[in-house]
Motif scaffolding. Structure first.
Motif, PDB file in Angstrom:
ATOM      1  N   PRO A   1       8.857  -4.576   6.859  1.00  0.00           N
ATOM      2  CA  PRO A   1       7.890  -5.355   7.642  1.00  0.00           C
ATOM      3  C   PRO A   1       6.736  -5.898   6.789  1.00  0.00           C
ATOM      4  O   PRO A   1       6.280  -7.012   6.996  1.00  0.00           O
TER       5      PRO A   1
ATOM      6  N   LEU B   1       0.821   3.808   2.823  1.00  0.00           N
ATOM      7  CA  LEU B   1       1.575   3.644   4.069  1.00  0.00           C
ATOM      8  C   LEU B   1       2.915   4.359   3.978  1.00  0.00           C
ATOM      9  O   LEU B   1       3.361   5.005   4.930  1.00  0.00           O
TER      10      LEU B   1
ATOM     11  N   ASP C   1      10.785   0.777   8.439  1.00  0.00           N
ATOM     12  CA  ASP C   1       9.609   0.719   9.307  1.00  0.00           C
ATOM     13  C   ASP C   1       8.343   0.283   8.579  1.00  0.00           C
ATOM     14  O   ASP C   1       7.389  -0.173   9.212  1.00  0.00           O
ATOM     15  N   VAL C   2       8.287   0.470   7.275  1.00  0.00           N
ATOM     16  CA  VAL C   2       7.039   0.191   6.554  1.00  0.00           C
ATOM     17  C   VAL C   2       7.213  -0.898   5.502  1.00  0.00           C
ATOM     18  O   VAL C   2       6.504  -1.903   5.524  1.00  0.00           O
TER      19      VAL C   2
ATOM     20  N   ALA D   1       3.351 -11.966  11.976  1.00  0.00           N
ATOM     21  CA  ALA D   1       2.015 -11.853  12.555  1.00  0.00           C
ATOM     22  C   ALA D   1       1.631 -10.387  12.686  1.00  0.00           C
ATOM     23  O   ALA D   1       0.513  -9.986  12.369  1.00  0.00           O
ATOM     24  N   ALA D   2       2.593  -9.577  13.110  1.00  0.00           N
ATOM     25  CA  ALA D   2       2.297  -8.160  13.313  1.00  0.00           C
ATOM     26  C   ALA D   2       2.021  -7.464  11.986  1.00  0.00           C
ATOM     27  O   ALA D   2       1.225  -6.544  11.907  1.00  0.00           O
ATOM     28  N   ALA D   3       2.698  -7.941  10.935  1.00  0.00           N
ATOM     29  CA  ALA D   3       2.487  -7.309   9.633  1.00  0.00           C
ATOM     30  C   ALA D   3       1.126  -7.679   9.065  1.00  0.00           C
ATOM     31  O   ALA D   3       0.686  -7.105   8.080  1.00  0.00           O
ATOM     32  N   GLY D   4       0.440  -8.606   9.745  1.00  0.00           N
ATOM     33  CA  GLY D   4      -0.930  -8.952   9.362  1.00  0.00           C
ATOM     34  C   GLY D   4      -0.972  -9.581   8.003  1.00  0.00           C
ATOM     35  O   GLY D   4      -1.913  -9.361   7.272  1.00  0.00           O
TER      36      GLY D   4
ATOM     37  N   ASP E   1       0.854  -1.177   0.000  1.00  0.00           N
ATOM     38  CA  ASP E   1       0.000   0.000   0.000  1.00  0.00           C
ATOM     39  C   ASP E   1       0.900   1.241   0.000  1.00  0.00           C
ATOM     40  O   ASP E   1       1.537   1.542   1.001  1.00  0.00           O
TER      41      ASP E   1
END
Ligand SMILES: Nc1ncnc2c1ncn2[C@@H]1O[C@H](COP(=O)(O)OP(=O)(O)O)[C@@H](O)[C@H]1O
Ligand SMILES: [Mg+2]
Lengths: 353, 271
Positions: free
Chosen positions: B190, B169, B186-187, B268-271, B166
């Motif tokens: 990840p 972001l 950071d974006v 997991a955090a990056a979904g 995206d």
């Protein structure tokens, strides 16, 4: 510094146009000034260039040659967004999925090297301000649309930006939530008192939030004014019809009167124009008994809205007239009804528009 | 017939095939591995016997280096190719992915053409330095071959992942003051983590088990698949080669599981 920064920077856009690489002319060269602390709304239908204008101010798009963007009279045209100190709320919110709510809000401060403790205090302040206590440790995919909107706003405001830029921040939400958040957002923006540029296609949002509203049409600025000015004195048929409900009447003017099939309607001045275009708002038309009324027509339909009723009346002008009547008036379709309109309520528009 | 038993009936052919062609040979392999003179201890030979242990270490290092370098090269190239439009882009992508269909033997052959005794690099260095640079038949040649083999596969995965990023972001991070490096850190990275784990696992497992390239380059490169081959065909040491095979599978699986749990939180955090 914070008292100063609270009011933000002034913005000037000089002859900023935008032609995309594929040849799309998204924005005609436009010049615009936004005062320190003012909330300016860019309003217009989808595709009219609002987002493009916002992105030029943000530094995400470069204007075509000749265009300049100034903050506090300093030329920022060549400065990239990361050094413009703008807070931006994106239409999709663009929250970082790999960070918690508080890490999202604190990200800009972290990038600026603000110490951990100070950062936590500022994040807590914004969590309270935007009403999202208890969500600090949630991941973004565990938030509702309204909560995401608040986090996006908190993140943008956390860095104490000179200018706050919002691109349709409420459009992604359902209608009831949108109305509630609109009031909340309005109070918040007033409390912050920071220079704000707000993009929307929703005219009631524009009216409520804007100190001034820029109405845009096909990449051009159609009109700039306070909400009252653009509502009561639109300078084109497009603006009249886009803002609120408007009756557009085409008729000849003789000695200061609109000559209508349903009667003669006085206007201000004593002009003679063979083919004039006039705007009359539905709520400025009074209903009365047909016999004594200056204008009369036949009721086509009655819609009861609650606080008022909307009548559609034919035979008065060249097309049916929308009339807002008090909810106590007894009106039935098929009946003849009398109308009276104050000359002040008739607004002449340029005929070519 | 109930709905349930119908489903089970449909699964029966799959179960038969799985048992016949996967589980049974596997079980046989495990049994054979323990059938040598040392019995079950044969399994420990991969760790206790110095030559085997050195080979295992060699293989793991080679596969790890291949994976890391592949990920770096493929990420930089994939990001650039996906984000930029320039003349010749389509041809470049086609060329980069052309080796996809090549078996290890062809890759080995190409490494010999490049860095072998009559190779391009040797010719060139001979002319410039007066010395022939030949490394095709060493572990460096193998490393180059594995890179050649895995980069196309990983590039395609990374390009697909980059396309799905995206860009909003990245713009949001920039609006908050992030420099281009900070945006990557950071974006972007990840968000690409799941693609790294998936394509890195395949690159690693392939490098652990690949045989064709090693076989083409030389029979005396110390990697596990070559060792298994020599134990099996030359020494006819069935139980040891079976034990080494099981060991290769288990070690690869363990390292991948470790890597996955290590990056699991990030993914997991990056979904
Ligand atoms: N990157 C782009 N490339 C080409 N055309 C674009 C690009 N971005 C926007 N446009 C076009 O420019 C016009 C204005 O777009 P935009 O500013 O997004 O409108 P709005 O925000 O008012 O809906 C539209 O016709 C849109 O299709
Ligand atoms: Mg838009």
């Amino acid at each position: 510094m914070s008292a100063q920064a609270g009011h933000g920077a002034s913005v000037r856009i000089e002859t900023c146009g935008k032609t995309f690489a594929d040849g799309t002319r998204a924005l005609e060269p436009a010049t615009l000034e936004i005062a320190r602390g003012e909330t300016l709304v860019l309003l217009g239908p989808s595709g009219c260039g609002k987002t493009t204008m916002l992105r030029i101010i943000a530094g995400l798009e470069l204007p075509d040659a000749g265009g300049r963007v100034l903050f506090d009279d300093k030329d920022m045209t060549a400065v990239p967004i990361e050094r413009r100190n703008v807070g931006m709320v994106f239409q999709s919110y663009a929250l970082f999925p790999n960070m918690t709510v508080s890490d999202n809000i604190g990200y800009g401060l972290k990038i600026r090297g603000v110490p951990e403790k100070e950062r936590a205090a500022r994040v807590a302040e914004l969590v309270a301000l935007t009403n999202i206590s208890g969500l600090e440790h949630r991941r973004i995919d565990q938030l509702s649309g309204g909560q995401r909107q608040r986090v996006a706003l908190a993140r943008a405001v956390a860095i104490r930006p000179g200018i706050l830029l919002l691109d349709e921040p409420l459009t992604a939400l359902d209608a009831a939530l949108r109305d509630r958040l609109r009031g909340e957002l309005n109070r918040l923006l007033r409390a912050l008192g920071i220079t704000t540029i707000y993009v929307t296609h929703d005219q009631s949002e524009a009216m409520e939030l804007g100190d001034r509203v820029v109405v845009m049409q096909k990449g051009k600025i159609a009109q700039i004014g306070t909400p009252r000015e653009i509502y009561f004195t639109p300078n084109s048929r497009f603006v009249a019809e886009f803002i609120g409900a408007a009756n557009i009447v085409e008729a000849a003017i003789e000695n200061g009167h609109l000559v209508l099939p349903g009667g003669r309607q006085p206007i201000n001045g004593d002009a003679n124009i063979p083919a004039a275009v006039a705007m009359i708002r539905p709520e400025t038309i009074r209903v009365m008994a047909a016999e004594s009324a200056p204008l009369s027509g036949i009721i086509d339909s009655v819609s009861f809205i609650g606080d008022r009723q909307r009548l559609v009346v034919s035979g008065v002008s060249n097309r049916s007239l929308a009339v807002d009547a008090p909810n106590t008036v007894r009106a039935k379709s098929g009946e003849r009804i009398g109308l009276s309109i104050s000359p002040d309520a008739v607004r002449l528009l340029p005929p070519e528009s | 017939m109930s709905h349930r038993s119908f489903v089970w009936l449909c699964l029966l052919p799959l179960a038969v095939v799985t048992a016949a062609f996967f589980l049974l040979p596997m079980a046989r392999l495990v049994v054979t591995g323990a059938a040598g003179p040392q019995g079950l201890a044969g399994y420990l030979a991969i760790l206790t016997e110095p030559r085997y242990r050195a080979t295992l270490l060699n293989t793991v290092l080679l596969a790890t280096a291949t994976t890391i370098v592949t990920l770096i090269v493929a990420t930089v190239a994939g990001m650039f190719l996906q984000r930029h439009r320039f003349p010749g882009r389509a041809i470049l992508i086609a060329m980069l992915t052309f080796p996809l269909a090549f078996p290890g033997v062809v890759v080995g052959f190409m490494i010999i053409l490049l860095a072998g005794r009559q190779g391009l690099i040797g010719d060139f260095s001979n002319r410039v330095l007066g010395e022939k640079l030949v490394f095709a038949y060493s572990i460096y040649g193998l490393f180059l071959g594995y890179l050649y083999f895995s980069i196309p596969r990983v590039i395609l995965t990374i390009m697909a992942a980059v396309q799905k990023l995206d860009t909003g972001l990245e713009e949001a991070a920039r609006s908050l003051g992030a420099s281009p490096w900070a945006v990557q850190r950071d974006v972007v990275l990840p968000a690409l983590a799941p693609a790294f784990v998936a394509s890195g696992a395949i690159a690693f497992a392939t490098a652990m088990g690949a045989f064709g390239t090693a076989f083409t380059l030389a029979t005396n490169i110390d990697v596990l698949p070559m060792l298994i081959y020599t134990e099996f065909t030359l020494a006819a040491n069935f139980s040891i080669s079976a034990a080494l095979s099981v060991g290769l599978g288990v070690v690869t699986w363990l390292i991948l599981a470790l890597a996955r749990s290590f990056s699991g939180s990030a993914v997991a955090a990056a979904g």
